[in-house]
Design a protein around this motif. Sequence first.
Motif, PDB file in Angstrom:
ATOM      1  N   ASN A   1      -0.680   7.774  -1.450  1.00  3.90           N
ATOM      2  CA  ASN A   1      -2.019   7.662  -2.028  1.00  3.90           C
ATOM      3  C   ASN A   1      -2.938   8.720  -1.426  1.00  3.90           C
ATOM      4  O   ASN A   1      -3.101   8.810  -0.213  1.00  3.90           O
ATOM      5  CB  ASN A   1      -2.555   6.251  -1.734  1.00  3.90           C
ATOM      6  N   ARG A   2      -3.553   9.497  -2.294  1.00  2.00           N
ATOM      7  CA  ARG A   2      -4.393  10.614  -1.838  1.00  2.00           C
ATOM      8  C   ARG A   2      -5.522  10.170  -0.914  1.00  2.00           C
ATOM      9  O   ARG A   2      -5.913  10.902  -0.015  1.00  2.00           O
ATOM     10  CB  ARG A   2      -5.023  11.324  -3.051  1.00  2.00           C
ATOM     11  N   ASP A   3      -6.052   8.965  -1.156  1.00  2.00           N
ATOM     12  CA  ASP A   3      -7.210   8.517  -0.373  1.00  2.00           C
ATOM     13  C   ASP A   3      -6.812   7.896   0.954  1.00  2.00           C
ATOM     14  O   ASP A   3      -7.636   7.749   1.851  1.00  2.00           O
ATOM     15  CB  ASP A   3      -8.023   7.487  -1.179  1.00  2.00           C
TER      16      ASP A   3
ATOM     17  N   VAL B   1       0.861  -1.179   0.000  1.00  2.00           N
ATOM     18  CA  VAL B   1       0.000   0.000   0.000  1.00  2.00           C
ATOM     19  C   VAL B   1       0.902   1.235   0.000  1.00  2.00           C
ATOM     20  O   VAL B   1       1.935   1.251   0.668  1.00  2.00           O
ATOM     21  CB  VAL B   1      -0.884   0.007   1.271  1.00  2.00           C
ATOM     22  N   MET B   2       0.511   2.266  -0.758  1.00  2.00           N
ATOM     23  CA  MET B   2       1.250   3.530  -0.709  1.00  2.00           C
ATOM     24  C   MET B   2       0.676   4.360   0.448  1.00  2.00           C
ATOM     25  O   MET B   2      -0.218   5.170   0.258  1.00  2.00           O
ATOM     26  CB  MET B   2       1.095   4.296  -2.025  1.00  2.00           C
ATOM     27  N   TRP B   3       1.216   4.152   1.624  1.00  2.00           N
ATOM     28  CA  TRP B   3       0.624   4.746   2.824  1.00  2.00           C
ATOM     29  C   TRP B   3       0.586   6.263   2.765  1.00  2.00           C
ATOM     30  O   TRP B   3      -0.390   6.878   3.171  1.00  2.00           O
ATOM     31  CB  TRP B   3       1.394   4.298   4.067  1.00  2.00           C
TER      32      TRP B   3
END
Lengths: 281, 291
Positions: free
Chosen positions: B149-151, B144-146
């Motif tokens: 990631n914008r969300d 995961v791009m902790w």
Amino acid sequence: MKLYKIFIYTVLILLAVTVAVPVLWVFFASFKENSEFYGDPWTFPKGLYFKNFVDAWTDAHMGDYFLNSVTVTLMAIAMLLILALPCAYALSRFSFKGRTLVKGLMMGGLFINVSYIVVPIFLMLTDLGKLLETSFFLNNHFILALIYASTALPFTVYLLQSYFSTLPAAYEEAAAIDGASPFVTMLRVMLPMARPAVITVILFNFLSFWNEYIIALTFMTKDSSKTLPVGLMNLMKAQNAAAEYGKMYAGLVMVMLPTLILYICVQKKLTHSLAVGGVKG
Amino acid sequence: MKKPRAFIFFCIAPALLLFLVFMVYPTISVFVMSLFKWGGYSTSRAFVGIDNFKALLSDTRFIGSFKNTVILLVLVTAFTLVAALWCANTLTRENIKAKGLFRVIFYIPNILSAVVIAAIFSAIYDPSSGLANSFLSLMGISPVMWLGNRDIVIFSIAIAMIWQATGYYMVMYMSSMAAIPESLYEASDIEGASRSSKFFKITLPLIWTNLRTTLTFFIISSINISFLLVRAMTGGGPDGASEVFLSYMYDQAYTNSSYGYGMAIGVVIFVFSFTLSAIVNLITKREPVEL
């Protein structure tokens, strides 16, 4: 009910691990060589690679920043005590005109966070600097310590004052009969009795001054005058750019080790005096 | 005894003066400056009334920072409150070995600098070499791009904040729970009260005053800590997705040199946090329990 006990221990241990593992991991990582950071992050370091600390201390100037932090923290605590002790003493012991107003203002100050007002303080001092045609106010450790001490006043005065009001007045009356001036009474009779509260004040403020970074970041624009946490921010940026992991972890250890050592020595005092502590962070 | 006027004056004056200069004056000037248009390079300050506030209404980045602040306030308060209450209650009421050790460990995040916490969590969230993703891959979940990631980024920051805050509130609640007389619990034991009814009928009502106070702390300190972490961890990125109240104010004022506009944001933050505290205080008001 045995089942519930197992459940409690499982959750507590899980939480304790969640808190402790990241901190321990930093210590292990600070001894790793750069190449070790590309593999599995859960491995122990292959050896004790002390060069990270040497690099951080000299190349990244963390040694200088360490000294700056020590200077600023000590100055700020000294100023704070000199300012807050007499103020708290007078507020708790004498009734005079405007006492309620001063007390009320200070109480209100408990709710003003420094982060809210760091920009206006910056503007105030740069304006003053322009007016006097001097750059005296920026990159000045004395001014930084003065801001720390001043913004810690509400919390400190509040805490000391509530401690002073628990002390019996009989001692002062006795001192007055012996002919001691109020100043001597305060210094020789009351301050020694307030020692536990003074120690609490020093502990809490040491942690907040040592750890503070937003004021330091705003006012210490020159590289040589930065404090440790700001230096750590530099290392974080450098790590992103140049992948120098080891140095960053070594810097991290340097910032948190003094607070951890202090904490281990005085943890009872810290966590027990929290009830009187009130607003923080 | 004659009142030692000079003594009192010299005790109060220095502290009061510095408090006025470094706290009261800056606070007032936030409100005054918010009514001016004041750019960085020009030294001119033009009075524009409430124009800065009107501009805020259509500033999508400001609305984004507002939304993030509210998300963090709700998430962090809810999780921290429940976790801290549960831990405090368990450590006080249950017969547990190494109680002191748990207490000491849980409080550790509180003595760390916000920069240290930011650095630790940046390392944990590192996409390739971080603990978080390597833990996920153990369970067969893709990385995961902790923080990228914008969300997700705002939730990653919430986790760091909960990690930081729980121990502090736990210790606060423990000290007020320790003041509850043991006899109350003994009496409820005779009547066969369950764990949960002891907590809801005895513990919670008796620590209510303290709990209400901490709700105000939650508001003030969440706004503050979220700024300190965001500033050091993401700088508000990616692309403003993790911007919070104070970080946006700081960016506008200090970095972008739009002082008047920045201070208008400051006014909104002041008004927001005080109004919210007042509302929370009002709706949590109960008749104090007399023993």
